[in-house]
Design a protein around this motif. Sequence first.
Motif, PDB file in Angstrom:
ATOM      1  N   GLU A   3       0.903  -1.301  -0.055  1.00  0.00           N
ATOM      2  CA  GLU A   3       0.067  -0.047   0.047  1.00  0.00           C
ATOM      3  C   GLU A   3       0.762   1.259   0.059  1.00  0.00           C
ATOM      4  N   LEU A   5       0.924   5.310   0.756  1.00  0.00           N
ATOM      5  CA  LEU A   5       0.452   6.329   1.451  1.00  0.00           C
ATOM      6  C   LEU A   5       1.265   7.683   1.254  1.00  0.00           C
ATOM      7  N   ARG A   9      -1.705  10.822   5.683  1.00  0.00           N
ATOM      8  CA  ARG A   9      -2.384   9.879   5.818  1.00  0.00           C
ATOM      9  C   ARG A   9      -1.788   8.752   6.800  1.00  0.00           C
ATOM     10  N   LEU A  10      -0.489   8.862   6.754  1.00  0.00           N
ATOM     11  CA  LEU A  10       0.292   7.951   7.822  1.00  0.00           C
ATOM     12  C   LEU A  10       0.101   8.700   9.082  1.00  0.00           C
ATOM     13  N   ILE A  17      -2.214   1.831  11.217  1.00  0.00           N
ATOM     14  CA  ILE A  17      -1.397   1.001   9.775  1.00  0.00           C
ATOM     15  C   ILE A  17      -0.289   0.279  10.486  1.00  0.00           C
ATOM     16  N   VAL A  28       4.323  -1.347   4.100  1.00  0.00           N
ATOM     17  CA  VAL A  28       3.559  -0.111   3.662  1.00  0.00           C
ATOM     18  C   VAL A  28       4.454   0.982   3.023  1.00  0.00           C
ATOM     19  N   ILE A  30       5.603   4.863   2.027  1.00  0.00           N
ATOM     20  CA  ILE A  30       5.276   6.270   2.052  1.00  0.00           C
ATOM     21  C   ILE A  30       6.111   6.915   1.151  1.00  0.00           C
TER      22      ILE A  30
END
Length: 75
Positions: A3, A5, A9-10, A17, A28, A30
Motif C-alpha cells: 500500500e 501512503l 495519511r500515515l 497502519i 506499507v 510512504i
Amino acid sequence: MIENLTPSRLRANLYRILDRVLESGEPVEIERKGRRLRIIAEQKGKLDMLQPHPQYLKGNKEDLVHMDWSDEWRP
C-alpha cells in the motif's frame, strides 16, 4: 500488495497502519520528497531464536578438525 501512503495519511492513522502491518505482514510504502520509505514487520526465523552456548564445547576447537571421526560415522 504494498500500500502506498502519503505522510499525512500515515500520521492520521499511524497506530492503525502499524497494527495492520504487524497482523498481515504486508509492508506499507510512504512517498516523501520523491523517495520511498517502507515500513515492514521484522521476520524472525527459528534460527534467530538460537541462544549461544559457549560453555558447551570444552577444549580447543581446532582439535575437532583433526580428530578421526570415522568410527562414529554411519552411512
